[in-house]
Scaffold this motif. Structure first.
Motif, short mmCIF file in Angstrom:
data_model
loop_
_atom_site.label_atom_id
_atom_site.label_comp_id
_atom_site.label_asym_id
_atom_site.label_seq_id
_atom_site.Cartn_x
_atom_site.Cartn_y
_atom_site.Cartn_z
N ILE A 173 3.26 -10.25 -7.93
CA ILE A 173 3.07 -10.43 -9.37
C ILE A 173 3.14 -11.92 -9.70
CG2 ILE A 173 4.01 -9.94 -11.65
CD1 ILE A 173 2.76 -7.53 -10.28
N LYS A 174 2.15 -12.39 -10.44
CA LYS A 174 2.11 -13.78 -10.87
C LYS A 174 2.64 -13.88 -12.30
CE LYS A 174 -1.83 -15.16 -8.01
NZ LYS A 174 -3.20 -15.74 -8.00
N THR A 175 3.60 -14.76 -12.50
CA THR A 175 4.13 -15.00 -13.84
C THR A 175 4.16 -16.50 -14.10
OG1 THR A 175 6.47 -15.31 -13.27
CG2 THR A 175 5.68 -13.03 -13.43
N PRO A 176 4.36 -16.93 -15.34
CA PRO A 176 4.43 -18.37 -15.63
C PRO A 176 5.55 -19.10 -14.90
CG PRO A 176 4.04 -17.14 -17.64
CD PRO A 176 4.32 -16.12 -16.58
N ILE A 177 6.57 -18.38 -14.39
CA ILE A 177 7.65 -19.07 -13.68
C ILE A 177 7.57 -18.85 -12.17
CG2 ILE A 177 9.24 -19.06 -15.64
CD1 ILE A 177 10.70 -16.72 -14.34
N GLY A 178 6.44 -18.32 -11.71
CA GLY A 178 6.27 -18.19 -10.27
C GLY A 178 5.78 -16.81 -9.85
N ASN A 179 5.57 -16.67 -8.54
CA ASN A 179 5.11 -15.41 -7.98
C ASN A 179 6.29 -14.60 -7.45
OD1 ASN A 179 2.53 -16.36 -8.49
ND2 ASN A 179 2.22 -17.10 -6.39
N PHE A 180 6.19 -13.29 -7.62
CA PHE A 180 7.27 -12.40 -7.19
C PHE A 180 6.71 -11.25 -6.37
CE2 PHE A 180 8.88 -14.40 -11.02
CZ PHE A 180 10.21 -14.64 -10.74
N SER A 181 7.46 -10.84 -5.36
CA SER A 181 7.22 -9.57 -4.69
C SER A 181 7.97 -8.53 -5.52
CB SER A 181 7.73 -9.62 -3.26
OG SER A 181 7.56 -8.36 -2.64
N ALA A 182 7.23 -7.60 -6.11
CA ALA A 182 7.84 -6.69 -7.08
C ALA A 182 7.45 -5.24 -6.81
CB ALA A 182 7.42 -7.09 -8.49
N LYS A 183 8.37 -4.35 -7.19
CA LYS A 183 8.12 -2.92 -7.08
C LYS A 183 7.79 -2.36 -8.45
CE LYS A 183 10.81 -2.13 -2.89
NZ LYS A 183 11.94 -1.41 -2.26
N LYS A 184 6.76 -1.53 -8.47
CA LYS A 184 6.25 -0.99 -9.73
C LYS A 184 6.82 0.40 -9.98
CE LYS A 184 1.79 0.40 -11.75
NZ LYS A 184 0.33 0.47 -11.46
N ILE A 185 7.26 0.62 -11.21
CA ILE A 185 7.75 1.93 -11.61
C ILE A 185 6.91 2.41 -12.80
CG2 ILE A 185 9.70 3.21 -12.58
CD1 ILE A 185 11.55 1.47 -11.04
N SER A 186 6.31 3.57 -12.67
CA SER A 186 5.45 4.07 -13.73
C SER A 186 5.77 5.54 -14.03
CB SER A 186 3.97 3.93 -13.35
OG SER A 186 3.70 4.63 -12.15
N PRO A 187 5.62 5.95 -15.31
CA PRO A 187 5.97 7.32 -15.70
C PRO A 187 4.75 8.23 -15.80
CG PRO A 187 5.78 5.96 -17.64
CD PRO A 187 5.40 5.08 -16.47
N LYS A 188 5.01 9.52 -15.65
CA LYS A 188 4.05 10.57 -15.95
C LYS A 188 4.76 11.63 -16.76
CE LYS A 188 0.89 10.17 -12.02
NZ LYS A 188 0.30 10.88 -10.85
#
Length: 232
Positions: A173-188
């Motif tokens: 994930i790219k953000t204004p304060i840097g890149n992150f390795s991130a885990k995505k959580i999504s609902p159904k």
């Protein structure tokens, strides 16, 4: 045995996360359709009430930039008080202004007698409830293993919606304060129905510190994408 050692380690890590104190302010750049339209803050604070119970307060604010305010003004404030140990809401106050959409309400919960009052309506419930914004912090206490799912009953205004949250593989994930390795959580929705108007929230947590580096909120007028810009 190795299995027993791993189990003890997981329990210890879970305990440490569950006792985290988040007196912090997370600042976000909010965009709509790829255009920076607003600034948002997510503020949280731990405290203790007169009964010695741990209370957690969350305040979300989003306000449109002056340059786009005349096109589509946004001025949202949501404040939630909840029990820190169970994540159940105590009081939710909303003051929303999104274009021509105005919403002001207070919801107060009685978890002993299993009802809450929203405006002039009294709604009974039987299952444990959480607020959409408390979910952001709830998952920071969990070990986020891919393909794991959590069943949560979300209450928003006077509606109770059973959701299934799925943890997905990590993304960059790219953000204004840097890149992150991130885990995505999504609902159904567990009833299979689509989300209408508002209520859907997708969160990306940094793999290292479980910071919500990006949040996608479905609001009345469309999707607002929040990218982390500062941590206070």
């Amino acid at each position: 045995s190795k299995v027993r050692s791993v189990t003890k380690c997981l329990v210890l890590v879970s305990f440490i996360y569950s006792n985290n104190s988040w007196d912090e302010i997370l600042k976000y750049s909010a965009s709509f359709g790829g255009i920076h339209v607003a600034n948002a803050t997510l503020k949280s604070k731990d405290s203790t009430n007169s009964k010695g119970e741990r209370i957690f307060t969350i305040e979300f604010k989003a306000k449109s930039k002056a340059s786009v305010n005349y096109i589509f003004p946004i001025n949202d404030i949501v404040k939630i008080d909840l029990y820190r140990d169970s994540w159940e809401p105590i009081r939710v106050k909303k003051d929303l202004s999104e274009g021509n959409y105005i919403h002001r309400s207070i919801a107060e919960f009685n978890h002993v007698e299993k009802y809450f009052v929203f405006k002039n309506d009294t709604i009974e419930f039987s299952e444990k409830l959480m607020n959409p914004y408390s979910i952001i912090y709830f998952f920071r206490t969990k070990i986020l293993n891919p393909d794991t799912s959590y069943q949560v009953n979300i209450v928003d205004n006077k509606k109770i919606i059973p959701l299934s949250f799925t943890i997905q593989d990590k993304e960059k994930i790219k953000t204004p304060i840097g890149n992150f390795s991130a885990k995505k959580i999504s609902p159904k929705r567990k009833d299979g129905k689509p989300f209408k108007n508002a209520g859907k929230m997708i969160i990306w947590y940094s793999e290292k510190d479980k910071i919500p580096v990006m949040i996608n909120l479905k609001l009345k007028f469309g999707s607002l994408n929040l990218e982390l810009v500062k941590i206070n």
